[in-house]
Design a protein around this motif. Structure first.
Motif, PDB file in Angstrom:
ATOM      1  N   ALA A   2       0.824  -1.202   0.000  1.00 58.41           N
ATOM      2  CA  ALA A   2       0.000   0.000   0.000  1.00 58.41           C
ATOM      3  C   ALA A   2       0.860   1.255   0.000  1.00 58.41           C
ATOM      4  CB  ALA A   2      -0.938  -0.003   1.204  1.00 58.41           C
ATOM      5  N   GLN A   3       1.891   1.247   0.827  1.00 64.69           N
ATOM      6  CA  GLN A   3       2.818   2.381   0.879  1.00 64.69           C
ATOM      7  C   GLN A   3       4.231   1.876   1.063  1.00 64.69           C
ATOM      8  OE1 GLN A   3       2.195   5.857   3.684  1.00 64.69           O
ATOM      9  NE2 GLN A   3       4.089   5.023   4.540  1.00 64.69           N
ATOM     10  N   ASN A   4       5.108   2.303   0.186  1.00 64.93           N
ATOM     11  CA  ASN A   4       6.522   1.980   0.296  1.00 64.93           C
ATOM     12  C   ASN A   4       7.279   3.272   0.548  1.00 64.93           C
ATOM     13  OD1 ASN A   4       9.037   0.798   0.175  1.00 64.93           O
ATOM     14  ND2 ASN A   4       8.691  -0.226  -1.777  1.00 64.93           N
ATOM     15  N   MET A   5       8.206   3.257   1.501  1.00 59.29           N
ATOM     16  CA  MET A   5       9.085   4.402   1.703  1.00 59.29           C
ATOM     17  C   MET A   5      10.471   4.000   1.256  1.00 59.29           C
ATOM     18  SD  MET A   5       9.973   6.670   5.105  1.00 59.29           S
ATOM     19  CE  MET A   5       8.494   7.697   4.990  1.00 59.29           C
ATOM     20  N   SER A   6      10.863   4.470   0.082  1.00 59.69           N
ATOM     21  CA  SER A   6      12.135   4.068  -0.501  1.00 59.69           C
ATOM     22  C   SER A   6      12.514   5.038  -1.595  1.00 59.69           C
ATOM     23  CB  SER A   6      12.036   2.651  -1.069  1.00 59.69           C
ATOM     24  OG  SER A   6      13.234   2.286  -1.744  1.00 59.69           O
ATOM     25  N   ASN A   7      13.791   5.299  -1.733  1.00 61.92           N
ATOM     26  CA  ASN A   7      14.284   6.092  -2.847  1.00 61.92           C
ATOM     27  C   ASN A   7      14.743   5.216  -4.014  1.00 61.92           C
ATOM     28  OD1 ASN A   7      13.881   8.784  -2.124  1.00 61.92           O
ATOM     29  ND2 ASN A   7      15.659   8.808  -0.780  1.00 61.92           N
ATOM     30  N   ASN A   8      14.506   3.923  -3.914  1.00 59.90           N
ATOM     31  CA  ASN A   8      14.769   3.017  -5.033  1.00 59.90           C
ATOM     32  C   ASN A   8      13.451   2.736  -5.733  1.00 59.90           C
ATOM     33  OD1 ASN A   8      17.460   2.903  -4.509  1.00 59.90           O
ATOM     34  ND2 ASN A   8      17.518   0.763  -3.904  1.00 59.90           N
ATOM     35  N   SER A   9      13.309   3.221  -6.935  1.00 59.42           N
ATOM     36  CA  SER A   9      12.046   3.065  -7.651  1.00 59.42           C
ATOM     37  C   SER A   9      12.313   2.651  -9.090  1.00 59.42           C
ATOM     38  CB  SER A   9      11.236   4.361  -7.594  1.00 59.42           C
ATOM     39  OG  SER A   9      11.973   5.441  -8.138  1.00 59.42           O
ATOM     40  N   MET A  10      11.234   2.414  -9.812  1.00 57.18           N
ATOM     41  CA  MET A  10      11.338   1.905 -11.183  1.00 57.18           C
ATOM     42  C   MET A  10      10.194   2.476 -12.007  1.00 57.18           C
ATOM     43  SD  MET A  10      13.143   0.059 -13.166  1.00 57.18           S
ATOM     44  CE  MET A  10      13.036  -0.719 -14.761  1.00 57.18           C
ATOM     45  N   VAL A  11      10.400   2.568 -13.296  1.00 57.76           N
ATOM     46  CA  VAL A  11       9.376   3.046 -14.221  1.00 57.76           C
ATOM     47  C   VAL A  11       8.722   1.849 -14.898  1.00 57.76           C
ATOM     48  CG1 VAL A  11       8.897   4.487 -16.229  1.00 57.76           C
ATOM     49  CG2 VAL A  11      10.673   5.172 -14.600  1.00 57.76           C
ATOM     50  N   CYS A  12       7.403   1.807 -14.857  1.00 61.02           N
ATOM     51  CA  CYS A  12       6.662   0.743 -15.524  1.00 61.02           C
ATOM     52  C   CYS A  12       6.507   1.068 -17.007  1.00 61.02           C
ATOM     53  CB  CYS A  12       5.285   0.575 -14.886  1.00 61.02           C
ATOM     54  SG  CYS A  12       5.328   0.141 -13.126  1.00 61.02           S
ATOM     55  N   ALA A  13       6.021   0.094 -17.759  1.00 61.18           N
ATOM     56  CA  ALA A  13       5.900   0.264 -19.207  1.00 61.18           C
ATOM     57  C   ALA A  13       4.966   1.408 -19.574  1.00 61.18           C
ATOM     58  CB  ALA A  13       5.412  -1.040 -19.834  1.00 61.18           C
ATOM     59  N   ASP A  14       3.974   1.705 -18.696  1.00 65.11           N
ATOM     60  CA  ASP A  14       3.036   2.792 -18.983  1.00 65.11           C
ATOM     61  C   ASP A  14       3.508   4.128 -18.436  1.00 65.11           C
ATOM     62  OD1 ASP A  14       2.719   2.406 -16.287  1.00 65.11           O
ATOM     63  OD2 ASP A  14       0.557   2.065 -16.347  1.00 65.11           O
ATOM     64  N   GLY A  15       4.756   4.183 -17.933  1.00 66.23           N
ATOM     65  CA  GLY A  15       5.305   5.436 -17.429  1.00 66.23           C
ATOM     66  C   GLY A  15       5.057   5.694 -15.965  1.00 66.23           C
ATOM     67  N   ALA A  16       4.400   4.780 -15.249  1.00 66.24           N
ATOM     68  CA  ALA A  16       4.144   4.953 -13.820  1.00 66.24           C
ATOM     69  C   ALA A  16       5.389   4.608 -13.019  1.00 66.24           C
ATOM     70  CB  ALA A  16       2.971   4.069 -13.390  1.00 66.24           C
ATOM     71  N   GLU A  17       5.582   5.282 -11.897  1.00 68.25           N
ATOM     72  CA  GLU A  17       6.711   5.031 -11.005  1.00 68.25           C
ATOM     73  C   GLU A  17       6.235   4.247  -9.784  1.00 68.25           C
ATOM     74  OE1 GLU A  17      10.142   7.518  -8.476  1.00 68.25           O
ATOM     75  OE2 GLU A  17       8.469   8.581  -9.418  1.00 68.25           O
ATOM     76  N   ILE A  18       6.915   3.142  -9.487  1.00 69.42           N
ATOM     77  CA  ILE A  18       6.604   2.344  -8.300  1.00 69.42           C
ATOM     78  C   ILE A  18       7.907   1.966  -7.604  1.00 69.42           C
ATOM     79  CG2 ILE A  18       4.480   1.428  -9.313  1.00 69.42           C
ATOM     80  CD1 ILE A  18       5.916  -1.237  -9.746  1.00 69.42           C
ATOM     81  N   GLY A  19       7.793   1.448  -6.390  1.00 66.71           N
ATOM     82  CA  GLY A  19       8.964   0.992  -5.659  1.00 66.71           C
ATOM     83  C   GLY A  19       9.658  -0.150  -6.391  1.00 66.71           C
ATOM     84  N   ARG A  20      10.983  -0.142  -6.313  1.00 62.85           N
ATOM     85  CA  ARG A  20      11.762  -1.177  -6.988  1.00 62.85           C
ATOM     86  C   ARG A  20      11.380  -2.563  -6.497  1.00 62.85           C
ATOM     87  NH1 ARG A  20      15.568  -1.181 -11.367  1.00 62.85           N
ATOM     88  NH2 ARG A  20      16.815  -3.055 -11.162  1.00 62.85           N
ATOM     89  N   ALA A  21      11.099  -2.690  -5.202  1.00 59.07           N
ATOM     90  CA  ALA A  21      10.757  -4.004  -4.640  1.00 59.07           C
ATOM     91  C   ALA A  21       9.496  -4.563  -5.278  1.00 59.07           C
ATOM     92  CB  ALA A  21      10.587  -3.892  -3.120  1.00 59.07           C
TER      93      ALA A  21
END
Length: 474
Positions: A17-36
């Motif tokens: 639900a909520q991730n606190m992290s400065n490690n993130s990733m871009v999904c194919a649709d351009g959305a940013e989510i946590g790397r984990a």
């Protein structure tokens, strides 16, 4: 669990639900989510999407975090708002969970911190708040390698209010070293005292590591070769996306260390300035410790320096923040002056998945940044950035995962550092990640009662789970 269930043919999705992290990733649709969650989606053999991590908090300081909601920037939140100012975030998280639950057979929800953070329970939507929303059965996982696991598990249940306790179905022990038989009396007592079962004990595997999520993973990757190429990565206070370095750690003849002072930088063949969520503040930190002088002297000697995203911005001439994206509006600071580029921060974040080529090899990466780079001279273009001799700067996170490019770059920097006999490895990074995920699936199948956990996920919380009072026993 995502990989084990996916191999059984279960349509499974990860969720946090909520991730606190400065490690993130871009999904194919351009959305940013946590790397984990991105890696968990790979484990689940599902397409990563924003709903898997609807709220991402990216700390910019000890008291302020930048907020990403459903993959898009959504302002900032101060520490004093954590107790009661997160209603809109909870609504987004619950809606995302409900959406995933409607489309997948099983949703594996990862909590954050401890469900017994009773000071935050009233506004919690990540742990028991989420569980109450969805009627989700909960398994408490304890890291026995850190000690105190029995007290932590029993105490976690005992501290919860009765309605929350009724959702705690059992426990899993993680990272156990040694003979499980020695642990069994404690497991039996925990089951007796809590009225809940232990679903299994996962063993410690020192050879197993995944894409890093937070600073707990900043241990480096040490080579067993005495003549290894030594790479020192500056450990910024707000270091971000340091998963960029993971691919170097798979190279048998590369020794990766994280450096927080000048001594740790001494003797490095290559210095890496990684990404950071606070470029201006972390550049000040670098200078306060005299580490900037070491980096400059290293480059003046013709030895390689690599800057990635925020680290690349530091290598340039000027960094300006007219709108206060990182803090105070109007901030302006001189960079290290090693590359002829200027950086200007903009409130609009760049999120994209670039492709290109460098050193004769195809390269893929991802961009997550507010800083806009403007070339100021005749520096050679390099992966969305610039290069001047052995000083490289790129805005592309993840580029070192491109195997051909990584090996060509390592040969080049090894030569510049005087390692003419350096030989890169032959490991395919994507295949290695897959094998690690399969190993995790194997461990779950072998050491956990996966049938019981799957039944728990599909049938719900078993009836009659007892309530505990703090310090009580049965």
């Amino acid at each position: 669990m995502c990989r084990a269930l996916a191999r059984r043919g279960v349509r499974v999705a990860p969720f946090k639900a909520q991730n606190m992290s400065n490690n993130s990733m871009v999904c194919a649709d351009g959305a940013e989510i946590g790397r984990a969650q991105w890696v968990q989606a790979l484990a689940a053999r599902a397409e990563p999407e924003a709903a898997m991590n609807p709220v991402l908090l990216k700390p910019g300081s000890d008291r302020r975090s930048h907020v990403v909601v459903m993959g898009e920037p959504a302002g900032a939140i101060e520490s004093y708002e954590f107790a009661g100012g997160r209603v809109r975030l909870a609504e987004a998280a619950f809606a995302a969970y409900d959406d995933l639950r409607s489309r997948f057979d099983v949703v594996v929800c990862e909590g954050a911190g401890s469900p017994a953070e009773i000071n935050l329970r009233a506004s919690d939507y990540v742990n028991m708040g989420l569980a109450r929303h969805g009627g989700i059965p909960v398994v408490v996982v304890g890291d026995i390698d850190r000690g105190g696991v029995f007290a932590a598990m029993h105490g976690t249940v005992a501290l919860l209010e009765p309605a929350d306790q009724r959702l705690i179905a059992g426990f899993v022990i993680n990272k156990f070293r040694g003979d499980v038989g020695l642990l069994k009396p404690g497991l039996d007592m925990l089951e007796e005292l809590s009225g809940r079962r232990v679903f299994g004990v996962l063993p410690w595997r020192p050879d197993l590591w995944l894409d890093s999520e937070d600073a707990l993973d900043l241990e480096g990757r040490r080579s067993t070769h005495q003549a290894a190429l030594r790479v020192a990565v500056v450990r910024f206070p707000r270091i971000s996306n340091f998963t960029d370095i993971d691919a170097l750690g798979t190279e048998p003849d590369v020794d990766v260390v994280f450096a927080g002072n000048t001594r740790a930088l001494q003797g490095a063949d290559v210095i890496v300035l990684p990404g950071t969520r606070a470029t201006i503040a972390d550049l000040r930190w670098l200078r306060e410790r005299g580490m900037d002088e070491v980096v400059l002297a290293h480059a003046r000697a013709g030895r390689p320096v690599l800057g990635i995203c925020g680290g690349f911005q530091m290598l340039g001439r000027m960094i300006t923040d007219p709108d206060g994206v990182e803090g105070a509006a109007g901030a302006s600071v001189e960079g290290l002056g090693m590359l002829e580029v200027d950086t200007r921060f903009s409130p609009q974040k760049v999120l994209r998945l670039p492709e290109g080529s460098a050193l004769g090899h195809p390269v893929e990466g991802y961009e997550i940044h507010h800083g806009r780079i403007t070339p100021a001279g005749g520096a050679e273009e390099f992966l969305g950035g610039a290069r001047d001799g052995a000083v490289y700067g790129t805005m592309w996170h993840g580029s070192l995962e491109s195997d051909g490019f990584r090996r060509a770059w390592l040969r080049e920097v090894a030569s510049a550092a005087g390692h003419e006999d350096f030989t890169p490895g032959t490991e395919d990074f994507a295949d290695l990640r897959e094998r690690r995920l399969d190993l995790l699936g194997d461990l779950v199948e072998e050491h956990l009662d996966l049938d019981a956990l799957l039944e728990l996920a599909t049938e719900g919380v078993p009836p009659g789970l007892p309530s505990l009072e703090p310090g009580a026993s049965r």
